[in-house]
Scaffold this motif. Structure first.
Motif: not given
Length: 406
Positions: A175-202
């Motif tokens: 719950p503490e970590d979830q609270e940090a995720l919710l309060t850290a942005p300057r405005a509540p995040i509603q939408s996200t694009l998350s994309s992986p970064i691979h370097i040298d196959g890792k």
């Protein structure tokens, strides 16, 4: 091709006019033949005009998308070309993230999450519009990330989340970590694009682009994020290689101080301080040969590294310090002279204290002593170097005489 038409698009272009004709068919039957023909042609032209309009809008969106891709390619290329201006990889990633957020119109905030090497632990490396200090307190791993959860562990594609509230409800974070995720942005995040970064196959990390709006990101934004992370991976890999090349070209591999080549180049740009005075300092280990002969060359290397570490701690940020060759070190310093002499004595005392502590602890103690010479520095290099070198050897001879006398 950006202007190529699929079968579906062709059918739509033909279908809209035909649909209009079918809707108006009964009305067309009630008018005379010549007028019927004119009305039919007008309806068909209106329908085709609408089709063309919608198709043109589609082309414009594609063109804008292509321009964004080109812009991102150019900005990442610029980043790599200026890689040496960044102090470390973290600073480079900050610049990369800033360009990523600016490159995707719907993005208001963003973050780069790094994977701890040889583990699945994650940490926030860089943020825009989000309090990174709050995020860095969060303890989480790869399995808890959006990328892992929505790609079923493959971490090989862009994940699009357009309703963050429903996703957070199924989080396994505390719950503490979830609270940090919710309060850290300057405005509540509603939408996200998350994309992986691979370097040298890792898996190197994830790039997250965020918005405070629901359904902020489109299919084109997802494609753009895929291109962006591909370019980001190339940029990071090239940055790492360029830093390795820069490190090899400018730093001594043993001591991690500047090498002679870098010092020779940098000294031409050294600014003389007329108020405090500028000085050239040459240092030389007193007992390296004895250390090598009595305890081996590894101990000798340790002595060199120990002196270098002391110099780095005391001087590296404010003076130009280098390993000049062998057991000789060199520095360009701003005065006053009394302060430089005090700092050199402090370095010598710190090394002596370290030796005493090791000896008291029963370890294989390495006594590191050095002699130094100082000369007032002007851009007359040869004269200044000879004066400092002569002063250093005079101090070394005095020490030897004192040792023999005792």
């Amino acid at each position: 091709m950006i202007d190529s038409l699929s079968l579906k698009t062709h059918l739509i272009l033909l279908g809209i006019p035909m649909l209009l004709l079918l809707v108006c068919w009964e009305s067309l039957l009630n008018i005379s033949a010549p007028l019927n023909l004119i009305v039919t042609v007008c309806i068909y032209l209106i329908g085709y005009g609408l089709s063309h309009y919608f198709h043109q809008r589609r082309l414009n969106r594609l063109w804008n998308h292509l321009q964004q891709v080109i812009h991102l390619n150019n900005t990442t290329f610029e980043l790599v070309n200026t890689a040496n201006q960044y102090q470390d990889e973290s600073e480079f990633l900050n610049a990369l993230l800033s360009k990523a957020v600016n490159g995707v119109k719907a993005a208001e905030m963003g973050s780069i999450i790094r994977v701890v090497p040889d583990s699945d632990a994650l940490y926030f490396e860089s943020t825009i519009g989000i309090d990174i200090e709050k995020l860095r307190k969060i303890k989480f791993n790869l399995r808890q990330s959006f990328e892992y959860r929505f790609s079923k562990g493959s971490c090989d594609r862009v994940v699009l989340i357009n309703n963050m509230a429903s996703i957070n409800g199924h989080s396994t974070l505390t719950p503490e970590d979830q609270e940090a995720l919710l309060t850290a942005p300057r405005a509540p995040i509603q939408s996200t694009l998350s994309s992986p970064i691979h370097i040298d196959g890792k898996l190197y990390g994830m790039l997250n682009l965020d918005s405070s709006k629901m359904d902020a990101f489109s299919h084109y934004d997802r494609n753009l994020a895929a291109v962006l992370t591909h370019e980001a991976a190339n940029a990071i890999a090239l940055y790492q290689k360029s830093r390795q090349i820069y490190q090899l070209a400018n730093f001594d591999s043993l001591t991690q101080l500047y090498n002679r080549q870098h010092f020779e180049s940098a000294k031409t740009e050294w600014q003389i301080d007329n108020a405090q005075g500028s000085y050239l300092v040459i240092l030389d280990l007193d007992n390296l040969k004895a250390i090598n002969d009595n305890t081996g060359h590894q101990a000798g290397d340790k002595a060199l590294k120990r002196l270098a570490a002391a110099l780095k701690q005391q001087w590296h940020l404010k003076h130009l310090v280098a390993r000049y060759g062998g057991d000789e070190f060199i520095a360009l310093c701003h005065g006053p002279l009394s302060q430089i002499e005090d700092e050199l004595n402090q370095i010598q005392q710190a090394l002596a204290t370290q030796y005493s502590l090791e000896k008291a602890a029963g370890k294989q103690a390495i006594e590191v002593k050095f002699s130094f010479g100082i000369a007032s520095y002007s851009h007359k290099w040869s004269q200044c170097f000879k004066a400092a070198d002569d002063n250093m050897y005079q101090q070394k001879r005095r020490k030897q005489q004192q040792s023999l006398a005792s």
